[in-house]
Design a protein around this motif. Sequence first.
Motif, PDB file in Angstrom:
ATOM      1  N   ALA A  25       1.401  -1.111   0.126  1.00  0.00           N
ATOM      2  CA  ALA A  25      -0.541   0.014   0.024  1.00  0.00           C
ATOM      3  C   ALA A  25       1.169   1.286  -0.081  1.00  0.00           C
ATOM      4  CB  ALA A  25      -1.413  -0.195   1.320  1.00  0.00           C
ATOM      5  N   ALA A  29       0.687   4.172  -2.761  1.00  0.00           N
ATOM      6  CA  ALA A  29       0.739   5.472  -2.541  1.00  0.00           C
ATOM      7  C   ALA A  29       1.641   6.181  -3.403  1.00  0.00           C
ATOM      8  CB  ALA A  29       0.988   5.449  -0.962  1.00  0.00           C
ATOM      9  N   ASP A  33      -0.716   4.717  -7.576  1.00  0.00           N
ATOM     10  CA  ASP A  33      -1.203   4.086  -8.596  1.00  0.00           C
ATOM     11  C   ASP A  33      -2.903   4.092  -7.618  1.00  0.00           C
ATOM     12  OD1 ASP A  33      -2.643   0.886  -9.242  1.00  0.00           O
ATOM     13  OD2 ASP A  33      -0.695   0.565  -9.144  1.00  0.00           O
ATOM     14  N   LEU A  34      -3.224   4.609  -7.504  1.00  0.00           N
ATOM     15  CA  LEU A  34      -4.616   4.306  -7.340  1.00  0.00           C
ATOM     16  C   LEU A  34      -5.461   3.313  -7.007  1.00  0.00           C
ATOM     17  CD1 LEU A  34      -6.133   8.440  -8.057  1.00  0.00           C
ATOM     18  CD2 LEU A  34      -4.884   7.226  -6.072  1.00  0.00           C
ATOM     19  N   ALA A  35      -5.462   2.757  -8.300  1.00  0.00           N
ATOM     20  CA  ALA A  35      -6.644   1.237  -8.324  1.00  0.00           C
ATOM     21  C   ALA A  35      -5.895   0.400  -6.988  1.00  0.00           C
ATOM     22  CB  ALA A  35      -6.940   1.394  -9.262  1.00  0.00           C
ATOM     23  N   THR A  36      -4.541   0.320  -7.533  1.00  0.00           N
ATOM     24  CA  THR A  36      -3.890  -0.749  -6.457  1.00  0.00           C
ATOM     25  C   THR A  36      -4.162  -0.579  -4.723  1.00  0.00           C
ATOM     26  OG1 THR A  36      -2.189  -1.814  -8.059  1.00  0.00           O
ATOM     27  CG2 THR A  36      -1.700  -1.744  -6.147  1.00  0.00           C
ATOM     28  N   LEU A  37      -4.215   0.854  -4.542  1.00  0.00           N
ATOM     29  CA  LEU A  37      -4.105   1.162  -3.626  1.00  0.00           C
ATOM     30  C   LEU A  37      -5.747   1.439  -2.537  1.00  0.00           C
ATOM     31  CD1 LEU A  37      -2.525   2.981  -1.161  1.00  0.00           C
ATOM     32  CD2 LEU A  37      -3.673   5.089  -1.991  1.00  0.00           C
ATOM     33  N   ARG A  38      -6.224   1.418  -3.548  1.00  0.00           N
ATOM     34  CA  ARG A  38      -7.769   1.129  -3.163  1.00  0.00           C
ATOM     35  C   ARG A  38      -8.239  -0.079  -2.489  1.00  0.00           C
ATOM     36  NH1 ARG A  38     -10.987   2.059   0.328  1.00  0.00           N
ATOM     37  NH2 ARG A  38     -10.424   4.809  -0.510  1.00  0.00           N
ATOM     38  N   ARG A  39      -7.551  -1.606  -3.702  1.00  0.00           N
ATOM     39  CA  ARG A  39      -7.698  -2.660  -3.658  1.00  0.00           C
ATOM     40  C   ARG A  39      -7.336  -2.415  -1.852  1.00  0.00           C
ATOM     41  NH1 ARG A  39      -4.691  -6.606  -4.331  1.00  0.00           N
ATOM     42  NH2 ARG A  39      -3.208  -5.628  -5.499  1.00  0.00           N
ATOM     43  N   LEU A  41      -5.896  -0.432   0.353  1.00  0.00           N
ATOM     44  CA  LEU A  41      -6.734  -0.408   1.757  1.00  0.00           C
ATOM     45  C   LEU A  41      -7.644  -0.925   1.790  1.00  0.00           C
ATOM     46  CD1 LEU A  41      -6.388   3.168   1.065  1.00  0.00           C
ATOM     47  CD2 LEU A  41      -4.575   1.826   2.611  1.00  0.00           C
ATOM     48  N   ASP A  42      -8.597  -1.601   0.911  1.00  0.00           N
ATOM     49  CA  ASP A  42      -9.490  -2.821   1.534  1.00  0.00           C
ATOM     50  C   ASP A  42      -9.446  -3.206   2.117  1.00  0.00           C
ATOM     51  OD1 ASP A  42     -11.670  -0.645   0.234  1.00  0.00           O
ATOM     52  OD2 ASP A  42     -11.912  -1.893  -1.386  1.00  0.00           O
ATOM     53  N   ASP A  43      -8.532  -4.519   1.673  1.00  0.00           N
ATOM     54  CA  ASP A  43      -8.163  -5.556   1.620  1.00  0.00           C
ATOM     55  C   ASP A  43      -7.083  -5.839   3.345  1.00  0.00           C
ATOM     56  OD1 ASP A  43      -8.648  -7.374  -0.243  1.00  0.00           O
ATOM     57  OD2 ASP A  43      -6.709  -7.067  -1.014  1.00  0.00           O
TER      58      ASP A  43
END
Length: 85
Positions: A25, A29, A33-39, A41-43
């Motif tokens: 993460a 950041a 890479d916002l898509a990877t970061l969002r995933r 952070l969800d995980d």
Amino acid sequence: MEHVEKRATSAEAATKKLLSTVVAAKKAAQVGDLATLRRLLDDVGKIADGTQLEVEALASSWPLLDSSAEQMMFEDGGYVREVLW
């Protein structure tokens, strides 16, 4: 003590997974890479919950509830038997 060792191994694996997710993460950041970061952070919350359960299981796996039980294990040779077998 084998049970405690197995629980410690499970807690270690869960902790490593949590740490690797946090590091990933951080990298996402840093590069934006916002898509990877969002995933990630969800995980991370789910992984942290699992890690907490593993650590709690480790803490509760200690069979000797107080210092007198530990002392008795040393005095009656139980510790030596546990280590040698």
